[in-house]
Design a protein around this motif. Structure first.
Motif, short mmCIF file in Angstrom:
data_model
loop_
_atom_site.label_atom_id
_atom_site.label_comp_id
_atom_site.label_asym_id
_atom_site.label_seq_id
_atom_site.Cartn_x
_atom_site.Cartn_y
_atom_site.Cartn_z
N ASN A 5 0.83 -1.21 0.00
CA ASN A 5 0.00 0.00 0.00
C ASN A 5 0.86 1.26 0.00
OD1 ASN A 5 -2.25 -1.61 2.29
ND2 ASN A 5 -2.58 -1.29 0.10
N LEU A 6 1.84 1.29 0.90
CA LEU A 6 2.69 2.46 1.03
C LEU A 6 3.54 2.67 -0.22
CD1 LEU A 6 3.88 2.16 4.74
CD2 LEU A 6 2.11 3.64 3.80
N GLN A 7 4.04 1.60 -0.78
CA GLN A 7 4.85 1.72 -1.99
C GLN A 7 4.02 2.26 -3.15
OE1 GLN A 7 6.44 -2.23 -2.51
NE2 GLN A 7 7.78 -2.06 -0.71
N ASP A 8 2.77 1.84 -3.24
CA ASP A 8 1.90 2.33 -4.31
C ASP A 8 1.62 3.81 -4.13
OD1 ASP A 8 0.04 1.88 -6.63
OD2 ASP A 8 -1.43 2.53 -5.14
N VAL A 9 1.32 4.24 -2.90
CA VAL A 9 1.08 5.66 -2.65
C VAL A 9 2.33 6.48 -2.98
CG1 VAL A 9 0.57 7.38 -0.88
CG2 VAL A 9 -0.71 5.23 -0.92
N ALA A 10 3.49 5.99 -2.53
CA ALA A 10 4.74 6.70 -2.81
C ALA A 10 4.98 6.82 -4.31
CB ALA A 10 5.92 5.98 -2.14
N ALA A 11 4.73 5.74 -5.04
CA ALA A 11 4.95 5.76 -6.49
C ALA A 11 4.02 6.76 -7.17
CB ALA A 11 4.75 4.36 -7.07
N ARG A 12 2.77 6.81 -6.72
CA ARG A 12 1.82 7.77 -7.31
C ARG A 12 2.29 9.20 -7.12
NH1 ARG A 12 -2.08 5.32 -10.65
NH2 ARG A 12 -2.84 3.42 -9.65
N TRP A 13 2.73 9.52 -5.89
CA TRP A 13 3.14 10.90 -5.62
C TRP A 13 4.49 11.22 -6.21
CZ3 TRP A 13 0.03 14.63 -4.81
CH2 TRP A 13 -1.22 14.38 -4.24
N ASP A 14 5.36 10.23 -6.35
CA ASP A 14 6.60 10.47 -7.10
C ASP A 14 6.27 10.85 -8.53
OD1 ASP A 14 8.41 10.05 -5.05
OD2 ASP A 14 8.76 7.94 -5.55
N GLY A 15 5.27 10.18 -9.11
CA GLY A 15 4.86 10.49 -10.48
C GLY A 15 4.21 11.85 -10.61
N ASP A 77 7.33 13.20 4.32
CA ASP A 77 6.48 12.77 3.22
C ASP A 77 7.00 11.44 2.70
OD1 ASP A 77 4.25 14.36 1.42
OD2 ASP A 77 5.30 12.82 0.27
N LEU A 78 6.07 10.64 2.16
CA LEU A 78 6.42 9.33 1.65
C LEU A 78 7.11 9.40 0.30
CD1 LEU A 78 5.97 6.37 2.53
CD2 LEU A 78 3.82 6.39 1.25
N SER A 79 6.93 10.50 -0.41
CA SER A 79 7.45 10.64 -1.77
C SER A 79 8.86 11.19 -1.76
CB SER A 79 6.55 11.55 -2.60
OG SER A 79 7.18 11.95 -3.79
N GLU A 80 9.79 10.43 -2.29
CA GLU A 80 11.18 10.87 -2.37
C GLU A 80 11.32 12.10 -3.26
OE1 GLU A 80 15.61 9.10 -3.62
OE2 GLU A 80 13.81 7.81 -3.71
N ARG A 81 10.56 12.14 -4.36
CA ARG A 81 10.67 13.28 -5.28
C ARG A 81 10.07 14.55 -4.66
NH1 ARG A 81 12.77 12.54 -10.06
NH2 ARG A 81 11.92 14.51 -10.83
N MET A 82 8.98 14.41 -3.91
CA MET A 82 8.43 15.58 -3.23
C MET A 82 9.44 16.13 -2.23
SD MET A 82 5.33 16.61 -4.10
CE MET A 82 3.71 16.10 -4.68
N ILE A 83 10.02 15.26 -1.43
CA ILE A 83 11.01 15.70 -0.46
C ILE A 83 12.22 16.31 -1.18
CG2 ILE A 83 12.69 14.89 1.26
CD1 ILE A 83 9.91 15.20 2.42
#
Length: 263
Positions: A5-15, A77-83
């Protein structure tokens, strides 16, 4: 909640991250600029001098605003790209903000009782485990500290909402349905205020529908004492900036604000 679940959310927000950062920083998120953020600030007690952590900080726009209000800010934040975007701005225009890639629904890695306040703006409805987020918020707060967050109002922003309109196309009522449907889905949308003719890919935003009881009971179960609830209406200035805000002033609540204390 699972790692998947967390990986999917992170991937969405990275995108979403690059376009989201561009759009937010160019003022295309008019809901944030004219309604959700000003309403949240009006709801908050003073932050000056407090150690504050921002759950779901994204690219850091709101986190920086809280820092400018005098808070000592940490953003997760879970998203590496956002951070990455948040860190880049902090490097160029430092405000003393610490950022970390972490899920607010898991152990964030900070010691217990590290913060005076946990805040979150329009982010907790996008995570798969609200109850775990409340437990982590409780753990991180010092006794007497507070939690404050904003989310889409669960009674009105349901999976089956739709506007009823008159012959002139003016919204006259909001029809809601599937209030108890907690099925996870991905919502695709763009900021409506972007320049005419500009074509971009829509954001893919994971949604985790909850009822009002899900939110309030999750807060209480973690040990918090709820102190204040807000259901703000858009201001006159917001309605003048964009007439669509009048729907949320006159017909239904868009935003739910909650404040709770750690005893």
């Amino acid at each position: 909640m699972t790692d998947e679940n967390l990986q999917d959310v992170a991937a969405r927000w990275d995108g979403n991250a690059d376009q989201w950062t561009h759009d937010v920083r160019n003022g295309y998120d008019i809901y944030r600029e004219f309604f959700t953020f000003p309403a949240f600030v009006d709801f908050l007690p003073p932050l000056a001098g407090l150690d504050v952590i921002d759950f779901g900080c994204g690219e850091g726009t709101n986190t920086r605003r809280f820092a400018q209000m005098g808070a000592r800010m940490t953003g997760i934040d879970l998203s590496e790209r956002m951070i990455g975007h948040a860190l880049d701005t902090e490097d160029k225009h430092p405000l003393g903000i610490a950022y970390k890639i972490a899920s607010y629904s898991a152990d964030t890695g900070f010691p217990g009782a590290s913060f005076d306040a946990v805040i979150s703006t329009m982010a907790l409805m996008d995570g798969p485990d609200f109850e775990a987020a409340m437990r982590e918020a409780f753990r991180l707060l010092r006794p007497g500290g507070f939690l404050a967050f904003s989310v889409l109002h669960p009674c009105f922003i349901t999976p089956g909402l739709g506007w009823q309109r008159n012959e002139a196309g003016r919204a006259t009522a909001l029809c809601v349905s599937r209030y108890f449907d907690r099925t996870t889905f991905t919502e695709e949308w763009r900021f409506g205020s972007r320049p005419a003719g500009e074509i971009v890919e829509p954001f893919a935003v994971p949604r985790f529908p909850r009822t009002l009881a899900d939110y309030l009971n999750g807060i209480v179960a973690a040990g918090f004492r709820i102190g204040k609830i807000g259901e703000p209406q858009p201001s006159r200035q917001a309605c003048e900036a964009d007439p669509r805000f009048a729907r949320w002033r006159d017909l239904a609540a868009f935003l739910l604000l909650v404040m709770a204390e750690r005893p």
